[in-house]
Design a protein around this motif. Structure first.
Motif, short mmCIF file in Angstrom:
data_model
loop_
_atom_site.label_atom_id
_atom_site.label_comp_id
_atom_site.label_asym_id
_atom_site.label_seq_id
_atom_site.Cartn_x
_atom_site.Cartn_y
_atom_site.Cartn_z
N THR A 130 76.86 48.72 81.50
CA THR A 130 77.69 48.44 82.81
C THR A 130 79.19 48.17 82.74
O THR A 130 79.35 47.06 82.06
CB THR A 130 77.01 47.54 83.61
OG1 THR A 130 75.54 47.93 83.66
CG2 THR A 130 77.30 47.53 85.13
N VAL B 171 78.22 53.46 90.48
CA VAL B 171 77.01 52.57 91.11
C VAL B 171 77.65 51.87 92.46
O VAL B 171 76.97 52.31 93.36
CB VAL B 171 76.56 51.69 90.42
CG1 VAL B 171 75.39 50.70 91.19
CG2 VAL B 171 75.69 52.01 89.30
N ASP B 172 78.97 51.64 92.63
CA ASP B 172 79.55 51.08 93.76
C ASP B 172 80.86 51.32 93.95
O ASP B 172 81.52 50.81 93.03
CB ASP B 172 78.90 49.41 93.89
CG ASP B 172 79.66 48.94 95.02
OD1 ASP B 172 79.31 47.70 95.24
OD2 ASP B 172 80.23 49.63 96.04
N GLN C 14 82.03 49.65 90.27
CA GLN C 14 80.99 49.46 89.22
C GLN C 14 80.35 50.68 88.74
O GLN C 14 80.16 51.75 89.43
CB GLN C 14 79.93 48.64 89.84
CG GLN C 14 79.03 48.39 88.74
CD GLN C 14 77.67 47.78 89.23
OE1 GLN C 14 77.58 47.35 90.37
NE2 GLN C 14 76.29 47.78 88.63
N TYR D 64 82.84 47.22 84.96
CA TYR D 64 83.24 46.87 86.55
C TYR D 64 84.89 46.81 86.28
O TYR D 64 85.47 46.39 85.38
CB TYR D 64 82.93 45.55 87.06
CG TYR D 64 81.28 45.20 86.71
CD1 TYR D 64 80.95 44.86 85.55
CD2 TYR D 64 80.36 45.43 87.69
CE1 TYR D 64 79.64 44.48 85.32
CE2 TYR D 64 79.13 44.96 87.63
CZ TYR D 64 78.59 44.68 86.49
OH TYR D 64 77.21 44.24 86.29
#
Lengths: 115, 115
Positions: free
Chosen positions: B31, B55-56, B48, B33
């Motif tokens: 992951t 994802v976002d 993200q 960010y």
């Protein structure tokens, strides 16, 4: 909108004293809370975290307290040292769904250590 | 100790120009960010990634900002054209998985000044 915020922008304490930094959050769905320390010119550094099913967690010289009733989070630093001088942020994660888990940060408290 | 790498550390650009930032997460971290931190405030999530997938990106100003993580490892954040209000610290963070179970590690950031 919902946010995580801090009560005081600056906190000045004497070296050796205990420090308490407070944070209020408004999202009742928040499940996970973290305190970060950020020194000048650096990225945030993880200090300690706590999940919503706990009300207290202790680390080395630090304690985080969570009061879900009043949506309040605090960071206690014992025997404050010059190296503790930094900006402290609380952050929360409410997991809105779809795998998204970016943190929502408050504005920060600048901790100043007086010799 | 493994760290998140970011470059450049400082960037000055004129408004209307294009600018790009690079991030290399900690090895094995799925992951990634990107956060933006305006002076005196806490970081705000921009985007993200989970591996190579977004994802976002709900807070990413898509008219001028773009982000990619083509091979699921390092990532690039681009701004085109840059505006005066984009002056900020751009922070990259990575974690093994969802932050509720895994700590987010932040890089040193890229300080952007738009003139």
């Amino acid at each position: 909108g919902e946010s995580v915020g801090l009560h005081l922008p600056t906190l000045s304490v004497q070296e050796g004293d205990n420090s308490i930094i407070n944070c209020a959050y408004s999202n009742s769905a928040s499940d996970y809370f973290i305190w970060y320390k950020q020194e000048s010119g650096k990225g945030p550094q993880f200090i300690i975290d706590i999940r919503s099913n706990m009300d207290k967690r202790q680390g080395q010289r630090v304690t985080v307290l969570l009061n879900k009733t009043v949506k309040h989070l605090s960071l206690q630093i014992a025997a404050t040292q010059p190296g503790d001088s930094a900006v402290y942020f609380c952050a929360e994660n409410s997991y809105p769904g779809g795998g998204a888990d970016g943190l929502t940060f408050g504005k920060g408290t600048h901790l100043i250590i007086q010799p | 100790e493994a760290e998140v790498a970011q470059s450049p550390r400082y960037k000055i650009t004129e408004k209307s120009q294009a600018v790009a930032f690079w991030c290399d997460p900690i090895s094995g971290h799925a992951t990634l960010y990107w956060y933006r931190q305006i002076l005196g405030q806490g970081p705000e999530l921009l985007v993200q990634f989970q591996d190579e997938s977004v994802v976002d990106d709900s807070q990413l100003p898509k008219d001028r900002f773009s982000a990619e993580r083509l091979k699921g490892v390092d990532s690039t954040l681009k701004i085109q054209p840059a505006e005066l209000g984009d002056s900020a610290m751009y922070l990259c963070a990575s974690s093994l998985g969802l932050a509720g179970n895994y700590e987010q590690y932040f890089g040193p950031g890229t300080r952007l000044t738009v003139t």
